[in-house]
Design an enzyme around this catalytic site. Structure first.
Site, PDB file in Angstrom:
ATOM      1  N   ASP A   1      59.604 -12.471  87.526  1.00 34.41           N
ATOM      2  CA  ASP A   1      58.191 -13.564  87.284  1.00 34.41           C
ATOM      3  C   ASP A   1      58.313 -13.989  85.800  1.00 34.41           C
ATOM      4  OD1 ASP A   1      57.619 -10.786  86.870  1.00 34.41           O
ATOM      5  OD2 ASP A   1      55.571 -11.931  86.964  1.00 34.41           O
TER       6      ASP A   1
ATOM      7  N   ASP B   1      61.639  -4.329  83.385  1.00 33.71           N
ATOM      8  CA  ASP B   1      60.872  -4.727  82.069  1.00 33.71           C
ATOM      9  C   ASP B   1      61.367  -5.817  81.470  1.00 33.71           C
ATOM     10  OD1 ASP B   1      59.367  -4.407  79.708  1.00 33.71           O
ATOM     11  OD2 ASP B   1      59.404  -2.537  80.239  1.00 33.71           O
TER      12      ASP B   1
END
Length: 142
Positions: A66, A30
């Site tokens: 990403d 996260d």
């Protein structure tokens, strides 16, 4: 292939002793984009210090993400922490890399690649100059 264990980052100190871990992979964490949550980023100095305690001296830490902003933050943080950067790339699948970093894909990674997203990757080792105690600073937003 070496045995591996999937654990939450906060559990590491309760499960592993000093110098017990030979390699650490942080895959698609996260990003915690708000500045107020910077200490919760798994690539922050706070977590690097936890990893430093459980990793062998020759161990490597890997990051796959990403999220370009988290990647930039992580490169800067690891450089500031005097880590020895082995690989830093904004496109792991450019064709220039081989080995476990490209051979082993998470579910998220396969999904992100199918969506055409670039996978950022870096690998580093701790050095003798690594700061063992965290200096207080204002966290940066992503």
């Amino acid at each position: 292939m070496s045995p591996f264990c999937v654990v939450g980052s906060n559990s590491c100190r309760n499960i592993f002793g000093a110098g017990e871990v030979s390699e650490l992979w942080i895959t698609f964490p996260d990003p915690q984009p708000r500045a107020s949550r910077a200490r919760k980023r798994l690539t922050s100095l706070r977590f690097l210090q936890l990893y430093h305690r459980i990793l062998r001296k020759d161990a490597r830490v890997h990051l796959k993400t990403d999220d370009a902003d988290l990647f930039t933050y992580s490169v800067e943080t690891w450089n500031d922490a005097k880590m020895n950067m082995q690989v830093v790339t904004s496109d792991l699948y450019s064709g220039a890399f081989e080995g476990p970093a490209v051979e082993i894909q998470t579910t998220y990674e396969a999904r992100f690649l199918a969506e055409g997203r670039k996978i950022h990757y870096m690998c580093a080792e701790f050095t003798e100059d690594f700061p063992v105690s965290e200096a207080r600073s204002v966290p940066a937003p992503l």
